[in-house]
Design a protein around this motif. Structure first.
Motif, PDB file in Angstrom:
ATOM      1  N   ASN A  51      35.493  36.181  34.387  1.00  0.00           N
ATOM      2  CA  ASN A  51      34.242  35.946  35.121  1.00  0.00           C
ATOM      3  C   ASN A  51      33.639  34.591  34.750  1.00  0.00           C
ATOM      4  O   ASN A  51      33.181  33.856  35.632  1.00  0.00           O
ATOM      5  CB  ASN A  51      33.230  37.037  34.844  1.00  0.00           C
ATOM      6  N   ALA A  52      33.649  34.262  33.461  1.00  0.00           N
ATOM      7  CA  ALA A  52      33.075  32.997  32.995  1.00  0.00           C
ATOM      8  C   ALA A  52      33.809  31.789  33.576  1.00  0.00           C
ATOM      9  O   ALA A  52      33.230  30.698  33.682  1.00  0.00           O
ATOM     10  CB  ALA A  52      33.100  32.932  31.469  1.00  0.00           C
ATOM     11  N   ARG A  53      35.051  31.999  33.990  1.00  0.00           N
ATOM     12  CA  ARG A  53      35.850  30.912  34.561  1.00  0.00           C
ATOM     13  C   ARG A  53      35.902  30.966  36.090  1.00  0.00           C
ATOM     14  O   ARG A  53      36.693  30.276  36.723  1.00  0.00           O
ATOM     15  CB  ARG A  53      37.249  30.947  33.966  1.00  0.00           C
ATOM     16  N   GLY A  54      35.060  31.838  36.682  1.00  0.00           N
ATOM     17  CA  GLY A  54      34.930  31.857  38.129  1.00  0.00           C
ATOM     18  C   GLY A  54      35.834  32.804  38.878  1.00  0.00           C
ATOM     19  O   GLY A  54      36.083  32.606  40.065  1.00  0.00           O
ATOM     20  N   PHE A  55      36.314  33.853  38.209  1.00  0.00           N
ATOM     21  CA  PHE A  55      37.192  34.826  38.850  1.00  0.00           C
ATOM     22  C   PHE A  55      36.474  36.164  39.041  1.00  0.00           C
ATOM     23  O   PHE A  55      35.860  36.683  38.111  1.00  0.00           O
ATOM     24  CB  PHE A  55      38.440  35.087  37.995  1.00  0.00           C
ATOM     25  N   ASN A  56      36.585  36.732  40.242  1.00  0.00           N
ATOM     26  CA  ASN A  56      36.199  38.125  40.445  1.00  0.00           C
ATOM     27  C   ASN A  56      37.266  38.997  39.803  1.00  0.00           C
ATOM     28  O   ASN A  56      38.457  38.654  39.853  1.00  0.00           O
ATOM     29  CB  ASN A  56      36.118  38.463  41.937  1.00  0.00           C
ATOM     30  N   VAL A  57      36.861  40.113  39.224  1.00  0.00           N
ATOM     31  CA  VAL A  57      37.825  41.001  38.560  1.00  0.00           C
ATOM     32  C   VAL A  57      37.686  42.411  39.122  1.00  0.00           C
ATOM     33  O   VAL A  57      36.582  42.956  39.217  1.00  0.00           O
ATOM     34  CB  VAL A  57      37.626  41.016  37.025  1.00  0.00           C
ATOM     35  N   ASP A  90      45.019  46.044  47.916  1.00  0.00           N
ATOM     36  CA  ASP A  90      44.521  45.983  49.293  1.00  0.00           C
ATOM     37  C   ASP A  90      42.997  45.850  49.324  1.00  0.00           C
ATOM     38  O   ASP A  90      42.446  45.085  50.120  1.00  0.00           O
ATOM     39  CB  ASP A  90      44.953  47.215  50.093  1.00  0.00           C
ATOM     40  N   GLN A  91      42.315  46.584  48.449  1.00  0.00           N
ATOM     41  CA  GLN A  91      40.855  46.490  48.374  1.00  0.00           C
ATOM     42  C   GLN A  91      40.431  45.075  47.993  1.00  0.00           C
ATOM     43  O   GLN A  91      39.532  44.499  48.606  1.00  0.00           O
ATOM     44  CB  GLN A  91      40.303  47.505  47.368  1.00  0.00           C
ATOM     45  N   ALA A  92      41.076  44.521  46.972  1.00  0.00           N
ATOM     46  CA  ALA A  92      40.752  43.155  46.538  1.00  0.00           C
ATOM     47  C   ALA A  92      41.036  42.151  47.652  1.00  0.00           C
ATOM     48  O   ALA A  92      40.244  41.227  47.883  1.00  0.00           O
ATOM     49  CB  ALA A  92      41.532  42.806  45.278  1.00  0.00           C
ATOM     50  N   LEU A  93      42.139  42.329  48.369  1.00  0.00           N
ATOM     51  CA  LEU A  93      42.470  41.420  49.467  1.00  0.00           C
ATOM     52  C   LEU A  93      41.445  41.500  50.593  1.00  0.00           C
ATOM     53  O   LEU A  93      41.054  40.471  51.160  1.00  0.00           O
ATOM     54  CB  LEU A  93      43.868  41.729  50.011  1.00  0.00           C
ATOM     55  N   GLN A  94      40.992  42.705  50.902  1.00  0.00           N
ATOM     56  CA  GLN A  94      39.990  42.877  51.967  1.00  0.00           C
ATOM     57  C   GLN A  94      38.683  42.170  51.628  1.00  0.00           C
ATOM     58  O   GLN A  94      38.009  41.638  52.507  1.00  0.00           O
ATOM     59  CB  GLN A  94      39.711  44.358  52.205  1.00  0.00           C
ATOM     60  N   GLU A  95      38.329  42.188  50.347  1.00  0.00           N
ATOM     61  CA  GLU A  95      37.060  41.596  49.922  1.00  0.00           C
ATOM     62  C   GLU A  95      37.184  40.129  49.526  1.00  0.00           C
ATOM     63  O   GLU A  95      36.180  39.488  49.235  1.00  0.00           O
ATOM     64  CB  GLU A  95      36.491  42.393  48.747  1.00  0.00           C
ATOM     65  N   SER A  96      38.390  39.606  49.503  1.00  0.00           N
ATOM     66  CA  SER A  96      38.633  38.241  49.013  1.00  0.00           C
ATOM     67  C   SER A  96      39.374  37.431  50.062  1.00  0.00           C
ATOM     68  O   SER A  96      40.399  36.810  49.777  1.00  0.00           O
ATOM     69  CB  SER A  96      39.448  38.296  47.716  1.00  0.00           C
ATOM     70  N   THR A  97      38.853  37.405  51.252  1.00  0.00           N
ATOM     71  CA  THR A  97      39.588  36.812  52.369  1.00  0.00           C
ATOM     72  C   THR A  97      39.830  35.317  52.247  1.00  0.00           C
ATOM     73  O   THR A  97      40.799  34.809  52.794  1.00  0.00           O
ATOM     74  CB  THR A  97      38.857  37.095  53.698  1.00  0.00           C
ATOM     75  N   ASN A  98      38.982  34.607  51.537  1.00  0.00           N
ATOM     76  CA  ASN A  98      39.116  33.149  51.466  1.00  0.00           C
ATOM     77  C   ASN A  98      39.570  32.629  50.111  1.00  0.00           C
ATOM     78  O   ASN A  98      39.523  31.419  49.880  1.00  0.00           O
ATOM     79  CB  ASN A  98      37.778  32.497  51.838  1.00  0.00           C
ATOM     80  N   ILE A  99      39.960  33.525  49.223  1.00  0.00           N
ATOM     81  CA  ILE A  99      40.391  33.094  47.889  1.00  0.00           C
ATOM     82  C   ILE A  99      41.700  33.799  47.523  1.00  0.00           C
ATOM     83  O   ILE A  99      41.999  34.871  48.037  1.00  0.00           O
ATOM     84  CB  ILE A  99      39.313  33.385  46.814  1.00  0.00           C
TER      85      ILE A  99
END
Length: 109
Positions: A51-57, A90-99
């Motif tokens: 998180n501190a480096r800018g990643f959703n987990v 799949d959940q992460a992909l649905q919520e992370s469309t541009n990253i």
């Protein structure tokens, strides 16, 4: 941002404990897949650092582990593990469309 804790139904309806730790303006997302007899909470330190480096987990407890449903650490078919991971990715992909989305697996994960 505070963690978001919930459950998510897997491919067969088994409810998997699921937590996501999101940051503003994320660079990427990471799905953490824990090992046998572990749980998502074991990766709090890694999550904080990501998180501190800018990643959703995104993290979850495997079926039969910690706060997820299912017989304790029992799989009738190894494909259940893979199918559960696919639900989370799949959940992460649905919520992370541009990253980009990455998966980190430890041990059995």
């Amino acid at each position: 941002m505070d963690p978001i804790e919930t459950t998510i139904p897997s491919f067969d309806g088994t409810k998997l404990y699921f937590v996501k730790n999101l940051v503003d303006n994320a660079r990427a997302a990471v799905v953490i897949v824990h090992g046998l007899c572990e749980h998502a909470g074991r990766y709090d330190y890694l999550t904080e650092n990501l998180n501190a480096r800018g990643f959703n987990v995104y993290r979850f407890d495997h079926r039969g582990h910690a706060r997820s449903e299912g017989p304790r650490t029992f799989y009738s078919n190894f494909h259940q593990i893979i199918d559960d991971v696919n639900v989370m990715v799949d959940q992460a992909l649905q919520e992370s469309t541009n990253i980009p989305v990455f998966v980190i697996g430890h041990s059995m994960g």
